[in-house]
Structure formats: structure tokens, C-alpha cells
Design a protein around this motif. Sequence first.
Motif, PDB file in Angstrom:
ATOM      1  N   ARG A   1       0.816  -1.362  -0.039  1.00 37.54           N
ATOM      2  CA  ARG A   1      -0.007   0.253  -0.044  1.00 37.54           C
ATOM      3  C   ARG A   1       1.267   0.876  -0.134  1.00 37.54           C
ATOM      4  NH1 ARG A   1      -2.513  -1.124   5.736  1.00 37.54           N
ATOM      5  NH2 ARG A   1      -0.685  -2.002   6.076  1.00 37.54           N
ATOM      6  N   LEU A   2       0.230   2.084  -0.885  1.00 38.98           N
ATOM      7  CA  LEU A   2       1.419   3.491  -1.230  1.00 38.98           C
ATOM      8  C   LEU A   2       0.422   4.534  -1.395  1.00 38.98           C
ATOM      9  CD1 LEU A   2       4.389   3.065  -3.590  1.00 38.98           C
ATOM     10  CD2 LEU A   2       4.890   3.215  -1.348  1.00 38.98           C
ATOM     11  N   ALA A   3       0.539   5.484  -0.664  1.00 39.14           N
ATOM     12  CA  ALA A   3      -0.180   6.732  -0.268  1.00 39.14           C
ATOM     13  C   ALA A   3       0.172   7.467  -1.481  1.00 39.14           C
ATOM     14  CB  ALA A   3      -0.034   7.708   0.640  1.00 39.14           C
ATOM     15  N   GLY A   4      -1.071   7.621  -1.950  1.00 44.95           N
ATOM     16  CA  GLY A   4      -1.556   8.674  -3.574  1.00 44.95           C
ATOM     17  C   GLY A   4      -2.845   8.156  -3.769  1.00 44.95           C
TER      18      GLY A   4
ATOM     19  N   THR B   1      -0.294   6.176 -11.699  1.00 45.09           N
ATOM     20  CA  THR B   1      -0.197   4.581 -12.453  1.00 45.09           C
ATOM     21  C   THR B   1       0.469   4.069 -13.492  1.00 45.09           C
ATOM     22  OG1 THR B   1      -1.655   5.306 -14.284  1.00 45.09           O
ATOM     23  CG2 THR B   1      -2.835   4.583 -12.206  1.00 45.09           C
ATOM     24  N   VAL B   2       0.993   4.663 -13.320  1.00 40.51           N
ATOM     25  CA  VAL B   2       2.231   4.259 -14.711  1.00 40.51           C
ATOM     26  C   VAL B   2       3.528   3.886 -14.188  1.00 40.51           C
ATOM     27  CG1 VAL B   2       4.143   5.034 -15.872  1.00 40.51           C
ATOM     28  CG2 VAL B   2       1.805   5.138 -16.863  1.00 40.51           C
ATOM     29  N   LEU B   3       3.800   4.932 -12.548  1.00 38.63           N
ATOM     30  CA  LEU B   3       4.518   4.547 -11.543  1.00 38.63           C
ATOM     31  C   LEU B   3       4.124   3.568 -11.208  1.00 38.63           C
ATOM     32  CD1 LEU B   3       5.321   8.124 -10.962  1.00 38.63           C
ATOM     33  CD2 LEU B   3       6.501   6.993 -12.098  1.00 38.63           C
ATOM     34  N   THR B   4       3.358   3.317 -10.545  1.00 40.23           N
ATOM     35  CA  THR B   4       2.680   2.098  -9.739  1.00 40.23           C
ATOM     36  C   THR B   4       3.356   1.062 -10.857  1.00 40.23           C
ATOM     37  OG1 THR B   4       0.312   1.860  -9.828  1.00 40.23           O
ATOM     38  CG2 THR B   4       1.573   3.316  -8.262  1.00 40.23           C
ATOM     39  N   ALA B   5       2.772   0.996 -12.101  1.00 41.98           N
ATOM     40  CA  ALA B   5       2.672  -0.127 -12.909  1.00 41.98           C
ATOM     41  C   ALA B   5       4.549   0.052 -13.375  1.00 41.98           C
ATOM     42  CB  ALA B   5       2.818   0.503 -14.238  1.00 41.98           C
ATOM     43  N   LEU B   6       5.463   0.866 -12.858  1.00 43.15           N
ATOM     44  CA  LEU B   6       6.623   0.607 -13.236  1.00 43.15           C
ATOM     45  C   LEU B   6       7.720  -0.320 -11.727  1.00 43.15           C
ATOM     46  CD1 LEU B   6       9.080   1.656 -14.323  1.00 43.15           C
ATOM     47  CD2 LEU B   6       9.687   3.640 -13.531  1.00 43.15           C
ATOM     48  N   VAL B   7       6.916   0.211 -10.466  1.00 44.29           N
ATOM     49  CA  VAL B   7       6.912  -0.123  -9.857  1.00 44.29           C
ATOM     50  C   VAL B   7       6.756  -1.935  -9.275  1.00 44.29           C
ATOM     51  CG1 VAL B   7       6.947  -1.389  -6.808  1.00 44.29           C
ATOM     52  CG2 VAL B   7       7.212   1.254  -8.197  1.00 44.29           C
ATOM     53  N   GLU B   8       5.930  -2.256 -10.202  1.00 43.89           N
ATOM     54  CA  GLU B   8       4.809  -3.678 -10.594  1.00 43.89           C
ATOM     55  C   GLU B   8       6.014  -4.392 -11.212  1.00 43.89           C
ATOM     56  OE1 GLU B   8       1.557  -3.035 -10.978  1.00 43.89           O
ATOM     57  OE2 GLU B   8       0.651  -3.027  -9.201  1.00 43.89           O
TER      58      GLU B   8
END
Length: 372
Positions: A239-242, A286-293
Motif C-alpha cells: 500500500r502506498l499513499a497516492g 498509475t504508470v509509476l506504480t506499474a513501473l514498480v510492479e
Amino acid sequence: MRVALTGATGFLGLRLVRQLLEQHDSLTVLAHAGSGCALGRITRFMELTGAPLALITELPRRLRVMETDLCRPGLGLPNAEFRRLADELDVIWHSAGNINLDDDLGSLRRTNVEGTRRVLELAAAGARRPLVHHIGTAFVGGARREGVIYEDELDDRYGFENSYEQSKYEAEVLVRDWSRLHGRPVVVMRPSVLVTDLPPHPELPEHPLQFLSRIVESSARSGGLAERDIPDEYRPVVRLAGHPHGHLNLMPVEHAAAVMVQLASRPPSGRADVYHVVHDHDVATTVLTALVERIAPVKVRLVEKRPDDPARLEAAADLYPGFTPYLSHRRRFDDTRVRNLLGPFSSGIRVDLDYLTTGISTRRTASATGAP
Ligand SMILES: NC(=O)c1ccc[n+]([C@@H]2O[C@H](COP(=O)([O-])OP(=O)(O)OC[C@H]3O[C@@H](n4cnc5c(N)ncnc54)[C@H](OP(=O)(O)O)[C@@H]3O)[C@@H](O)[C@H]2O)c1
């Protein structure tokens, strides 16, 4: 025309050197004293980025390196040398700084505020009244998360997301006050987050988003997540605040340097000319979270605020807290003044998931490289 540059060995500074050498026969590099051979680092950058051999072999003649320290009076130069340098310059680019978002305010101020004061003292002492190009940041906009931020705006009423922003805000205030007080033109370039699709290399400076791969890799190790190719349903949730509709401006560093050097070739107005050096498309959070994934076997879930009970992996994923608030940003930087001068945005570079992956991942991914 005599041009000097601070921060020439930095992520942005190296690109500025490359651009400025297209316009000027020689440059004075005000290098960070005691921080390794600046000429060697610049040469290595040129080699690694495919600069023409003719340019590389000419570097020792075209670059004059002087060892300086922003944190010391007179930039650490003996008085006579400081005066001699000041008197010969026509232009000073100030790109050096401390970009660690989480450093304490005191040390950020020492480099970013006091260092800028010393560069302005150099400019004030110069007989030829050198023009200062100050590299600021669009993030002087502080903790205002929505709306439009204009190039003329500079106020601290929203507070700051981190001490870095505050130090850069204070530096820009200093630059503008100096311009008014001395009746001197200054050019303030405010880039957004600078990025590249050049894969990380131990001999190149890190860039802001590279921390993602470091954190992801270390948290993956600490959580025993060595394998990245595991099915979605087995990935632990982080979970990340965003904000789910958040977006952030990410500007390719090479294009930023090119825009800055073009802006610098325009006649200054005589006051402080402030420019947002930004991409015309923001990147969705959501692109940044996709990057993490993409680089770690986790599933990121954006939540409203930082969890009070972070799991070990979540705590590790939040190791760069200065950056996390940007996942909640939905503001836009207006760059009308830049467009009025240079015309519509024209880098043609799409900053997307593949672009970002290539720029942060030491391990090349199939979708980023087209490899099977
Ligand atoms: N990177 C971004 O996304 C971004 C975004 C907006 C604005 N900016 C601004 O752009 C400028 C350049 O950033 P960057 O990404 O190139 O940072 P960087 O890669 O960390 O480079 C910083 C540069 O400053 C030099 N420096 C640091 N401390 C110094 C000191 N005490 N005395 C003299 N030189 C010193 C460093 O020299 P050594 O390497 O030898 O220590 C290096 O050349 C900064 O003003 C930053 O605030 C950056």
C-alpha cells in the motif's frame, strides 16, 4: 564569450555541458572540489553517450576545470583567484545543488541557498556583469497538489513536501531579490522531475527515479522476493499513499538541457525571467506504480494516506518519503512563456512505462527491449 558552469558533473550538468559546447568554444567548469576528476567524469559521460570522437579528444583543451566548493566563502577560491574569475566571465550557469529530497534542511540550505548566494556574489563582483542562469525547480510550487502553477508564481503559502523544495524556494527568492537589488537580469529555469531512458551505469550520476529500483530491489531481497516472474495472485500487496488520478511531470533530461540552452540564447528582459522547463504530457501515477510492479514482484495499491501499520515490505517501499507525496499530485505547470519564445513542445519523446523502465532498471526487461 566566457561561460562558466557549476554542477557540470551532475545528471543535468553533463547534458548542459554537451549542449553548451555546441555554442561555445570553451567552458569554465566550476567543479566540486575533492569530488573526483571532473574532466575524467565528463569525458566518460561523452564516451558512454556516443559523443563524436573529435569532441571527446578536444575536451581537455575546451574545458578549463577550477575546483570550487559552494559551501565555502568565495567558493573556496583564494580572493585574488575569485576576483580574476569574476572579472573574466560573461555568463554563469548555476546547476550545482543537493537534490536529496530527504536531507535535513540545514545541509540542503548550505548547498542550495548559501551556495547560490556565493554564485551571486561571483556575478556581483564581475566587471563584465555576467548574466546568471539559475537552475531552479518547478517544485518550488511546494505542497500545492492541485491546480495550475504559473511561471511568475513564487509563494510559500502551501508549505513544502520536503526540505529540498524549501531550500530551492529560498534559493529562488534570493536570486529574484538579488536581481531587483542590483538591477541585473537573471534567468531562472525550473525543470520538473528529470528522467532518462539511458540505463543506469556506475560511472554516470544517478537520477531521481533511480531510487525506485534500489528500494524495490532491496525490499525484494529483504522480503525474500528474488523471483520477479510470479503470477499476480501470489504477489504481496504494497500500500502506498497516492491518488488514483494523480499525475506528475517528468521531463527527459536531454531535452530539458536543449530547451534551457535555447532559452539562454534569447535576450533577457532585464529582470528575473522564469521558465517552466516541462513536458507537455504528465505521467499518470498509475504508470509509476506499474513501473514498480514491473521491476518487483508486488502489487501496488494506492491508498489515501500512509498506512499506520506498514508491513515490512511497505516500510521498505517507503524508504524515500520525500518522494511519496508526489504520488498524490494532480497539478499542472504552465509553460506559456517557454512556448511563446520557442514554439510548441517538440521533443517527440514519449515518457511512458517502457521509457522509464529502461532508465531505471539495470536488468533489462523483455517489454522494454523487445527481447523474447
Ligand atoms: N534531477 C532533477 O530531477 C531535477 C529536477 C528539477 C531541478 N533540478 C535542479 O537541477 C540542478 C542539477 O541537478 P542534478 O540532477 O544535475 O543533480 P546532481 O546529479 O546531484 O548533480 C549535482 C551537481 O552539483 C555538484 N555539487 C554538489 N555539491 C557541491 C558543492 N558543495 N560545491 C560544488 N559543487 C557541488 C555535484 O558535484 P559532484 O558530483 O562532484 O559532487 C554535481 O555536479 C539542481 O540545482 C537541482 O535542484 C534537478
